[in-house]
Design an enzyme around this catalytic site. Structure first.
Site: not given
Length: 386
Positions: A75, A105, A137, A165, A360
């Site tokens: 996700d 990410d 997640e 990550e 993000h």
């Protein structure tokens, strides 16, 4: 026919699936399952309660214990409200960077992990490579626990789990635990000119916010444990980021709601912080109910993301340190699924390409040289399984 794709080609395919946490990821899971099947690798799905999302895991190589897990989440966070200069669902290469939602990410690592499947099959492995892809997640690491439990039940137990990550290829051996509570303060509405006869949920929520400030001041003054001292900050924190409530400026607020979050470094005890909050809210609830039977406070905990604790002679840490040559101390204050693997008895480490600072963000990107470094590391991981 086997799908012979480079890691970059796989990344292009993965990014094209808009697997925002609010949407299904099944199109991506279908594609991954077909890709694995084309190489003769069977995958197992673990669905969520709605059946609209699934995790996937697979064993590549012999059915024996002692392998290595490459773990990532499928996700991504939303793009709405962000000022992108490229199509977020198309990988664009420019100035040594690969732009696109999830490139950093963490579809970059997932693409690299999947590209290792034919490479692993071309080697005479004595221990397996295992692939683990989760969902959700980004909204609290809620998809990994049922996936890991299913792996324990159906796969030979691995010796190490690498959670990819973005860490700039550094071995991260510790991270914070986190837990969010949804808090609702209930008041009693009256006209504000009759304030003493009412109970303002907003005013009473302020008492909780005051407790948050006092708690943070107390935590900052504590002497950190040796493990916590490696974190920045070296102590737990309590935070409220958003708050809603009230009807009009001249009515005492009937309701006020917010989320209160704890971040607790490895070596600290989440339970002591929750107990302190519970004591405060219990006392406040009793006070409000004594003032009016409709008033009070309720609270509910969400899913806790456990800390990743540094391991004594951990197999995962030893493996990555040996392959990267990095013996530094690296811990982070955000959470990952690594603690959930560790909680279920796996040795775990966080190590992946890219910089978390790019995650993000609008125009999210991963540097090409980091992507290539990730490829080189995972090839070395495969060689340790021969």
């Amino acid at each position: 026919m086997p799908q012979h794709l480079t890691a970059r080609q796989i990344l292009d395919r993965l990014v094209a699936f808009p697997t925002v946490s609010s949407a299904s990821n099944l199109d991506l899971i279908d594609w991954v399952e077909d890709y694995l099947a084309s190489h003769g690798v069977a995958a197992r799905r673990v669905y969520d309660a709605t059946g609209t999302k699934a995790a996937l895991h697979a064993n590549v190589g012999p059915q024996v214990e002692g392998g290595v897990i490459l773990s990532g989440h499928t996700d991504v966070v939303p793009t709405e409200g962000q000022n992108w200069t490229t199509d977020p669902w198309t990988v664009v290469e420019r100035d040594g960077k690969l732009f696109g939602r999830g490139t950093c990410d963490m579809k970059g690592f997932v693409a690299l992990a999947l590209s290792m499947v034919p490479h692993a099959l071309s080697r005479d492995l004595s221990r397996p490579l295992q692939i683990a892809l989760s969902y959700d997640e980004e909204i609290g690491c809620v998809g990994a626990p049922p996936m890991i439990d299913d792996m324990v039940a159906h796969l030979p137990r691995a010796a190490a789990a690498i959670i990819g990550e973005p860490s700039m290829m550094r071995p991260v051996t510790g991270h914070n635990a986190s837990l969010i509570h949804e808090i609702a303060v209930h008041g009693y509405e009256v006209h504000s000119s009759n304030l003493p006869r009412g109970v303002s949920a907003i005013h009473e929520a302020g008492r909780i916010l005051s407790w948050v400030n006092d708690r943070n001041a107390m935590l900052m003054a504590e002497t950190p444990s040796p493990i916590a001292a490696t974190f920045d900050p070296p102590h737990a924190t309590v935070h409220v980021g958003m708050i809603q409530g009230g009807t009009a400026h001249n009515i005492t607020a009937k309701d006020c709601t917010f989320k209160l979050g704890f971040r607790v470094p490895a070596g600290d005890d989440m339970a002591r912080h929750v107990a302190a909050m519970t004591d405060h809210l219990t006392a406040l609830n009793a006070d409000l109910r004594a003032r009016h039977p409709d008033a009070g406070v309720t609270w509910q905990a969400g899913a806790e993301v456990p800390a990743l604790s540094p391991e004594q002679d951990g197999a995962a840490e030893a493996l990555i340190r040996r392959l990267t040559g990095d013996n530094g101390t690296h811990v982070v204050t955000y959470g990952t699924e690594a603690g959930q693997f560790q909680q279920r008895g796996f040795s775990a480490v966080v190590c992946g390409p890219g910089d978390i600072a790019q995650a993000h963000q609008p125009d999210e990107w991963i540097a090409v040289d980091q992507f290539e470094a990730g490829d080189a590391l995972l090839r070395r991981v495969v060689e340790t399984l021969v």
